[in-house]
Design an enzyme around this catalytic site. Structure first.
Site, PDB file in Angstrom:
ATOM      1  N   HIS A  41     -24.128  25.202   7.106  1.00  0.00           N
ATOM      2  CA  HIS A  41     -23.662  25.805   5.855  1.00  0.00           C
ATOM      3  C   HIS A  41     -24.809  26.516   5.139  1.00  0.00           C
ATOM      4  CE1 HIS A  41     -21.070  22.346   6.714  1.00  0.00           C
ATOM      5  NE2 HIS A  41     -20.103  23.008   6.109  1.00  0.00           N
ATOM      6  N   TYR A  81     -25.442  26.197   2.069  1.00  0.00           N
ATOM      7  CA  TYR A  81     -26.057  25.286   1.088  1.00  0.00           C
ATOM      8  C   TYR A  81     -27.154  24.416   1.696  1.00  0.00           C
ATOM      9  CZ  TYR A  81     -22.828  21.678   2.891  1.00  0.00           C
ATOM     10  OH  TYR A  81     -22.136  20.815   3.699  1.00  0.00           O
ATOM     11  N   GLU A  82     -27.213  24.362   3.027  1.00  0.00           N
ATOM     12  CA  GLU A  82     -28.306  23.625   3.674  1.00  0.00           C
ATOM     13  C   GLU A  82     -29.592  24.450   3.692  1.00  0.00           C
ATOM     14  OE1 GLU A  82     -27.012  21.521   7.457  1.00  0.00           O
ATOM     15  OE2 GLU A  82     -25.229  22.712   7.042  1.00  0.00           O
ATOM     16  N   ASN A 127      -8.845  16.546  -0.840  1.00  0.00           N
ATOM     17  CA  ASN A 127      -8.870  15.942  -2.186  1.00  0.00           C
ATOM     18  C   ASN A 127      -8.240  16.932  -3.149  1.00  0.00           C
ATOM     19  OD1 ASN A 127     -11.650  17.300  -1.446  1.00  0.00           O
ATOM     20  ND2 ASN A 127     -11.372  17.589  -3.648  1.00  0.00           N
ATOM     21  N   HIS A 145     -20.576  16.309  10.758  1.00  0.00           N
ATOM     22  CA  HIS A 145     -20.704  17.581  11.482  1.00  0.00           C
ATOM     23  C   HIS A 145     -21.498  17.310  12.759  1.00  0.00           C
ATOM     24  CE1 HIS A 145     -19.190  20.428   8.422  1.00  0.00           C
ATOM     25  NE2 HIS A 145     -19.461  19.415   7.637  1.00  0.00           N
ATOM     26  N   ALA A 201     -12.510  21.365   5.547  1.00  0.00           N
ATOM     27  CA  ALA A 201     -11.931  20.480   4.537  1.00  0.00           C
ATOM     28  C   ALA A 201     -12.040  21.225   3.214  1.00  0.00           C
ATOM     29  CB  ALA A 201     -12.717  19.185   4.472  1.00  0.00           C
ATOM     30  N   MET A 222     -16.707  25.223   0.981  1.00  0.00           N
ATOM     31  CA  MET A 222     -18.074  25.738   1.052  1.00  0.00           C
ATOM     32  C   MET A 222     -18.386  26.378   2.407  1.00  0.00           C
ATOM     33  SD  MET A 222     -19.912  22.402  -0.613  1.00  0.00           S
ATOM     34  CE  MET A 222     -19.094  21.467  -1.927  1.00  0.00           C
ATOM     35  N   SER A 223     -17.362  26.895   3.062  1.00  0.00           N
ATOM     36  CA  SER A 223     -17.602  27.469   4.398  1.00  0.00           C
ATOM     37  C   SER A 223     -16.625  28.609   4.666  1.00  0.00           C
ATOM     38  CB  SER A 223     -17.447  26.372   5.463  1.00  0.00           C
ATOM     39  OG  SER A 223     -16.099  25.961   5.544  1.00  0.00           O
ATOM     40  N   HIS A 282     -18.080  12.848  -0.485  1.00  0.00           N
ATOM     41  CA  HIS A 282     -18.022  13.311   0.902  1.00  0.00           C
ATOM     42  C   HIS A 282     -17.225  12.315   1.760  1.00  0.00           C
ATOM     43  CE1 HIS A 282     -19.125  15.616   4.385  1.00  0.00           C
ATOM     44  NE2 HIS A 282     -19.663  14.560   4.966  1.00  0.00           N
ATOM     45  N   SER A 341     -15.593  19.569   8.262  1.00  0.00           N
ATOM     46  CA  SER A 341     -15.905  18.194   7.821  1.00  0.00           C
ATOM     47  C   SER A 341     -14.827  17.195   8.181  1.00  0.00           C
ATOM     48  CB  SER A 341     -16.044  18.155   6.295  1.00  0.00           C
ATOM     49  OG  SER A 341     -17.221  18.763   5.888  1.00  0.00           O
TER      50      SER A 341
HETATM   51  N1  HPA Z   1     -14.700  21.568  -3.452  1.00  0.00           N
HETATM   52  C1  HPA Z   1     -15.513  22.237  -2.614  1.00  0.00           C
HETATM   53  N2  HPA Z   1     -15.600  21.965  -1.324  1.00  0.00           N
HETATM   54  C2  HPA Z   1     -14.832  20.984  -0.838  1.00  0.00           C
HETATM   55  C3  HPA Z   1     -13.968  20.241  -1.655  1.00  0.00           C
HETATM   56  C4  HPA Z   1     -13.899  20.548  -3.043  1.00  0.00           C
HETATM   57  O1  HPA Z   1     -13.153  19.950  -3.824  1.00  0.00           O
HETATM   58  N3  HPA Z   1     -13.350  19.339  -0.847  1.00  0.00           N
HETATM   59  C5  HPA Z   1     -13.831  19.548   0.399  1.00  0.00           C
HETATM   60  N4  HPA Z   1     -14.726  20.540   0.420  1.00  0.00           N
END
Ligand code: HPA
Length: 257
Positions: A72, A74-75, A220, A50, A102, A196-197, A232, A19
Site C-alpha cells: 500500500h 501508506y507503507e 465494518n 497480507h 476490505a 486504502m487500495s 484491523h 486484507s
Molecule cells: N476505512 C478505510 N479503509 C478500510 C476501512 C475503513 O473503514 N475498512 C477496511 N479498510
C-alpha cells in the site's frame, strides 16, 4: 518475471486478494505458493493479513494468477511497487484483473461481511500511477476513465450472485481510518465504500487496456456509523466471514473467463 517464477506463459486472469482474504487463494487454485520474495521485482508487505505469495494455477480451464496480499502507499511504498503485481500480470498475458479489498461501508444499507461490487471510484489518494512523463507507445497521456470497472464483468457477477450490492469506492491514502466528519464528507461526495487500495491499481490496468473487476468485502461500518472503534482485527475477521460467498463468486467468474 512471472513467467520465470511460474514456468508458464499462458496466464489469462489475475486476482489480487486484499486484507483478510488471502486464505481464498489456496481454496481457488491447487498450487504451491510462490513467496513474493522469490519473484524478481515483486514487493512484499509487512501488514498482517497480507501473506505475500502468488498462487498460480487453473480455475476450471482459466489460467489464473492469484496474488495473496498487496503493498500500500501508506507503507511508504511508491506507485511502481503498488502497481507492480498488476503490471507484471498484464505483462504475463492477463486480460482481466480482479481487484479485491476490505472496505468500510459508508452506505448504511450495505451488509457487513458481504461482498460488494465496485461500480466506480473516487481516487482521493492524491496520487496517480500516470504521474510523470508518458510513454506514448504504452498508453495515452490523458486516459479516459468513464468505464474503469467493466460493465460486462459486473453483469456476470450479478448473474452469479443475485443479492450482490454495488457501490462507489473512495480510495484514500490511509493509514488512519477516517474521522466521522470525513465519512460524512465522503457520503456527500457520492461514496458508498471507503478503503486504502485498489484505485491506483485499477488505473494502471486501464492504462494497459486491461478489463477490471473490483470487489470489496464490507468489513465494518465506516467511522461514526457504529458505536465501536475500528480495528484491523475486525477488518480481517470480516474477510473470513465473507470468504465462502466470495470464493464461490470468484470461482464462478473465473471459470467463465
Ligand atoms: N476505512 C478505510 N479503509 C478500510 C476501512 C475503513 O473503514 N475498512 C477496511 N479498510
Amino acid at each position: 518475471m512471472i513467467e520465470k517464477a511460474t514456468g508458464r506463459s499462458d496466464w489469462r486472469v489475475a486476482v489480487v486478494l486484499g486484507s483478510g482474504l488471502s486464505d481464498l487463494a489456496a481454496s481457488l487454485v491447487a498450487a504451491d505458493p510462490i513467496p513474493f520474495s522469490h519473484i524478481e521485482g515483486m514487493p512484499s508487505s509487512g501488514v498482517p493479513g497480507h501473506a505475500g505469495a502468488l498462487f498460480a494455477g487453473d480455475v476450471g480451464d482459466t489460467p489464473t494468477l492469484i496474488f495473496a496480499g498487496r503493498v500500500h502507499l501508506y507503507e511508504g511504498r511508491d506507485m511502481t511497487e503498488v502497481t507492480y503485481p498488476v503490471r507484471a500480470a498484464i505483462g504475463a498475458g492477463c486480460e482481466v484483473v480482479v481487484l479485491t479489498n476490505a472496505a468500510g461501508g459508508i452506505d448504511p444499507s450495505l451488509e457487513v461481511g458481504a461482498p460488494c461490487l465496485i461500480s466506480d471510484h473516487l481516487n482521493l489518494t492524491g496520487r496517480t500511477p500516470l504521474f510523470g512523463p508518458n510513454d506514448d507507445s504504452a498508453g495515452p497521456r490523458f486516459l479516459d476513465l468513464s468505464d474503469v470497472y467493466d460493465k460486462e464483468l459486473r453483469t456476470l457477477a450479478k448473474d452469479l450472485d443475485r443479492g450482490l450490492d454495488e457501490g462507489v469506492y473512495a480510495g484514500l491514502l490511509g493509514p488512519t481510518y477516517e474521522t466521522p466528519a470525513e465519512v460524512r464528507m465522503l457520503r456527500a461526495l457520492g461514496a458508498d465504500l471507503v478503503g486504502m487500495s485498489t484505485v491506483n491499481e485499477a488505473i494502471a490496468a486501464r492504462y494497459l487496456k486491461t478489463r477490471v473487476l473490483g470487489i470489496s468485502v464490507v468489513s465494518n461500518l465506516a467511522a461514526g456509523l457504529s458505536p465501536t472503534p475500528l480495528s484491523h482485527e475486525e477488518v480481517s475477521a470480516a474477510g473470513q466471514k465473507a470468504a465462502a460467498r466470495l470464493e464461490s463468486l470468484l470461482r464462478g467468474i473465473l471459470v467463465k473467463l
